[in-house]
Design a protein around this motif. Structure first.
Motif, PDB file in Angstrom:
ATOM      1  N   THR A  97       1.247  -1.119   0.310  1.00 58.72           N
ATOM      2  CA  THR A  97      -0.059   0.124   0.006  1.00 58.72           C
ATOM      3  C   THR A  97       1.300   1.013  -0.208  1.00 58.72           C
ATOM      4  O   THR A  97       1.457   1.695   1.092  1.00 58.72           O
ATOM      5  CB  THR A  97      -0.607   0.068   1.362  1.00 58.72           C
ATOM      6  OG1 THR A  97      -1.440  -0.970   1.401  1.00 58.72           O
ATOM      7  CG2 THR A  97      -1.707   1.369   1.472  1.00 58.72           C
ATOM      8  N   CYS A  98       0.735   1.926  -1.085  1.00 58.08           N
ATOM      9  CA  CYS A  98       1.458   3.013  -1.014  1.00 58.08           C
ATOM     10  C   CYS A  98       1.117   4.012  -0.066  1.00 58.08           C
ATOM     11  O   CYS A  98      -0.714   4.842   0.040  1.00 58.08           O
ATOM     12  CB  CYS A  98       0.586   3.892  -2.619  1.00 58.08           C
ATOM     13  SG  CYS A  98       0.557   5.408  -2.577  1.00 58.08           S
ATOM     14  N   GLU A  99       1.660   4.983   1.060  1.00 60.40           N
ATOM     15  CA  GLU A  99       1.721   5.311   1.734  1.00 60.40           C
ATOM     16  C   GLU A  99       1.245   6.853   1.394  1.00 60.40           C
ATOM     17  O   GLU A  99       0.863   7.452   2.432  1.00 60.40           O
ATOM     18  CB  GLU A  99       3.232   5.432   3.110  1.00 60.40           C
ATOM     19  CG  GLU A  99       4.212   6.471   2.351  1.00 60.40           C
ATOM     20  CD  GLU A  99       4.447   6.732   3.480  1.00 60.40           C
ATOM     21  OE1 GLU A  99       5.078   5.443   4.485  1.00 60.40           O
ATOM     22  OE2 GLU A  99       5.755   7.512   3.559  1.00 60.40           O
ATOM     23  N   HIS A 100       1.513   7.151   0.153  1.00 56.46           N
ATOM     24  CA  HIS A 100       0.949   8.993  -0.018  1.00 56.46           C
ATOM     25  C   HIS A 100      -0.538   8.732   0.095  1.00 56.46           C
ATOM     26  O   HIS A 100      -1.039  10.090  -0.171  1.00 56.46           O
ATOM     27  CB  HIS A 100       1.521   9.147  -1.520  1.00 56.46           C
ATOM     28  CG  HIS A 100       3.423   9.138  -1.057  1.00 56.46           C
ATOM     29  ND1 HIS A 100       3.931   9.218  -2.240  1.00 56.46           N
ATOM     30  CD2 HIS A 100       4.431  10.040   0.400  1.00 56.46           C
ATOM     31  CE1 HIS A 100       5.082   9.090  -1.577  1.00 56.46           C
ATOM     32  NE2 HIS A 100       5.074   9.849  -0.480  1.00 56.46           N
ATOM     33  N   HIS A 101      -1.135   7.372  -0.855  1.00 56.50           N
ATOM     34  CA  HIS A 101      -2.329   8.243  -1.443  1.00 56.50           C
ATOM     35  C   HIS A 101      -2.985   6.275  -0.520  1.00 56.50           C
ATOM     36  O   HIS A 101      -4.484   6.378  -1.510  1.00 56.50           O
ATOM     37  CB  HIS A 101      -3.168   7.454  -3.009  1.00 56.50           C
ATOM     38  CG  HIS A 101      -2.098   8.192  -3.647  1.00 56.50           C
ATOM     39  ND1 HIS A 101      -0.441   8.614  -3.984  1.00 56.50           N
ATOM     40  CD2 HIS A 101      -2.478  10.122  -3.976  1.00 56.50           C
ATOM     41  CE1 HIS A 101       0.083  10.196  -4.759  1.00 56.50           C
ATOM     42  NE2 HIS A 101      -1.258  10.924  -4.741  1.00 56.50           N
ATOM     43  N   LEU A 102      -2.501   5.856  -0.232  1.00 62.12           N
ATOM     44  CA  LEU A 102      -3.470   4.650   1.060  1.00 62.12           C
ATOM     45  C   LEU A 102      -4.381   3.721   0.056  1.00 62.12           C
ATOM     46  O   LEU A 102      -5.282   3.252  -0.580  1.00 62.12           O
ATOM     47  CB  LEU A 102      -4.233   5.088   1.521  1.00 62.12           C
ATOM     48  CG  LEU A 102      -3.829   5.464   2.582  1.00 62.12           C
ATOM     49  CD1 LEU A 102      -4.853   5.751   3.793  1.00 62.12           C
ATOM     50  CD2 LEU A 102      -2.480   4.606   3.415  1.00 62.12           C
ATOM     51  N   LEU A 153      -0.912   1.991  -8.481  1.00 65.50           N
ATOM     52  CA  LEU A 153      -2.587   1.926  -8.846  1.00 65.50           C
ATOM     53  C   LEU A 153      -2.440   3.426  -8.861  1.00 65.50           C
ATOM     54  O   LEU A 153      -2.942   4.175  -9.293  1.00 65.50           O
ATOM     55  CB  LEU A 153      -3.231   1.353  -8.100  1.00 65.50           C
ATOM     56  CG  LEU A 153      -3.402  -0.176  -7.914  1.00 65.50           C
ATOM     57  CD1 LEU A 153      -4.643  -0.273  -7.916  1.00 65.50           C
ATOM     58  CD2 LEU A 153      -3.678  -0.509  -9.860  1.00 65.50           C
ATOM     59  N   CYS A 154      -2.100   4.199  -7.922  1.00 68.23           N
ATOM     60  CA  CYS A 154      -2.110   5.951  -7.716  1.00 68.23           C
ATOM     61  C   CYS A 154      -1.398   6.940  -9.168  1.00 68.23           C
ATOM     62  O   CYS A 154      -1.706   7.601  -8.981  1.00 68.23           O
ATOM     63  CB  CYS A 154      -1.251   6.723  -6.720  1.00 68.23           C
ATOM     64  SG  CYS A 154       0.369   5.939  -6.511  1.00 68.23           S
ATOM     65  N   MET A 155      -1.187   5.874  -9.558  1.00 71.99           N
ATOM     66  CA  MET A 155       0.178   5.847 -11.020  1.00 71.99           C
ATOM     67  C   MET A 155      -1.445   6.005 -12.220  1.00 71.99           C
ATOM     68  O   MET A 155      -0.842   6.232 -13.500  1.00 71.99           O
ATOM     69  CB  MET A 155       1.028   5.954 -11.106  1.00 71.99           C
ATOM     70  CG  MET A 155       1.894   6.854 -10.526  1.00 71.99           C
ATOM     71  SD  MET A 155       4.251   6.351 -10.871  1.00 71.99           S
ATOM     72  CE  MET A 155       4.071   7.215 -12.767  1.00 71.99           C
TER      73      MET A 155
HETATM   74 ZN   LIG Z   1       0.498   6.647  -4.293  1.00 74.25          ZN
END
Ligand SMILES: [Zn+2]
Ligand SMILES: Nc1nc2c(ncn2[C@@H]2O[C@H](COP(=O)(O)OP(=O)(O)OP(=O)(O)O)[C@@H](O)[C@H]2O)c(=O)[nH]1
Length: 223
Positions: free
Chosen positions: A110-115, A183-185
């Motif tokens: 899990t990306c910590e910037h966007h969850l 997935l945030c990208m």
């Molecule tokens: Zn992200």
């Protein structure tokens, strides 16, 4: 899924064992969580988020959602509540002195910037230290899994796994390569589905010897 286990020759004669406790920044290794998981708080937060995005959390389809999301978060962040290194306690004195590499270990984190998730594959390799101490192959996948179950950036995940190998196995060399799609990208922001990010962490001989590093990267990147 292809999970190859590859043994190969290497130029290890000049490789010194990696030092124990080589985690960046030093200090004792702790679990990731700073407090216990609070399911009621997670549920309340999800309900609040649904309200914030203009939804009705009391409509039929969403009524159970806060509880479901709380359970899902507990699961995907399980690595905050366990000691990932302990899975590497299973070791065998094989006297093996050559490279061991497990490729294409599926990773979900899990990306910590966007969850939102990032996912892909990890390749984990090492050359045992002088003792020839090796761990179980599945334990390499387990340590990847546990470190993956945290909010983080891909770079830190990659280094954390490499440092765990160093702490627990005192190998002559260690390498972790992760290839992942964020997935945030893909689903938002820049929207570049299919773009992959590759990160690597090399320790010991794989850092100091271009020949050894080239050899293991060749095995890792071979399709
Ligand atoms: Zn992200
Ligand atoms: N280095 C690194 N960056 C990441 C990772 N996951 C997400 N990011 C990046 O974190 C950055 C956060 O940038 P911000 O400008 O603060 O946030 P944002 O406005 O949502 O950025 P965009 O994603 O560009 O829309 C973005 O460039 C993401 O692509 C990761 O694992 N490693």
């Amino acid at each position: 899924m292809r999970t190859d286990s590859v043994s190969g020759s290497n130029g290890l004669a000049d490789g010194a064992p990696v030092q124990d406790g080589a985690a960046p920044g030093g200090g004792a290794v702790k679990f990731g969580a700073v407090r216990p998981f609070d399911a009621a708080r997670a549920e309340a937060a999800v309900r609040e988020l649904l309200l914030a995005v203009g939804e009705d959390p009391d409509r039929e389809g969403l009524r159970e959602t806060p509880a479901r999301v709380a359970r899902a978060y507990r699961e995907v962040f399980d690595g905050l509540f366990s000691e990932p290194d302990s899975v590497l306690d299973t070791v065998f004195d094989e006297g093996h002195q050559e490279m061991i590499l497990v490729r294409d270990i599926p990773v979900y984190s899990t990306c910590e910037h966007h969850l939102v998730p990032f996912h892909g594959v990890a390749h984990v390799g090492y050359i045992p230290g002088e003792s020839g101490k090796v761990t179980g192959l599945s334990k390499l996948a387990r340590v990847v899994d546990l470190y993956a179950k945290r909010p983080q950036v891909q770079e830190r995940l990659t280094s954390d796994i490499a440092d765990a190998l160093v702490r627990k196995l005192q190998p002559r060399a260690a390498i972790v390569v992760i290839e992942a799609e964020h997935l945030c990208m893909s689903m938002r922001g820049i929207r570049k589905p299919g773009a992959t990010t590759t990160t690597s962490a090399v320790r010991g001989l794989f850092k100091t010897s271009a020949v050894s590093r080239g050899e293991v990267l060749d095995l890792i990147l071979r399709k």
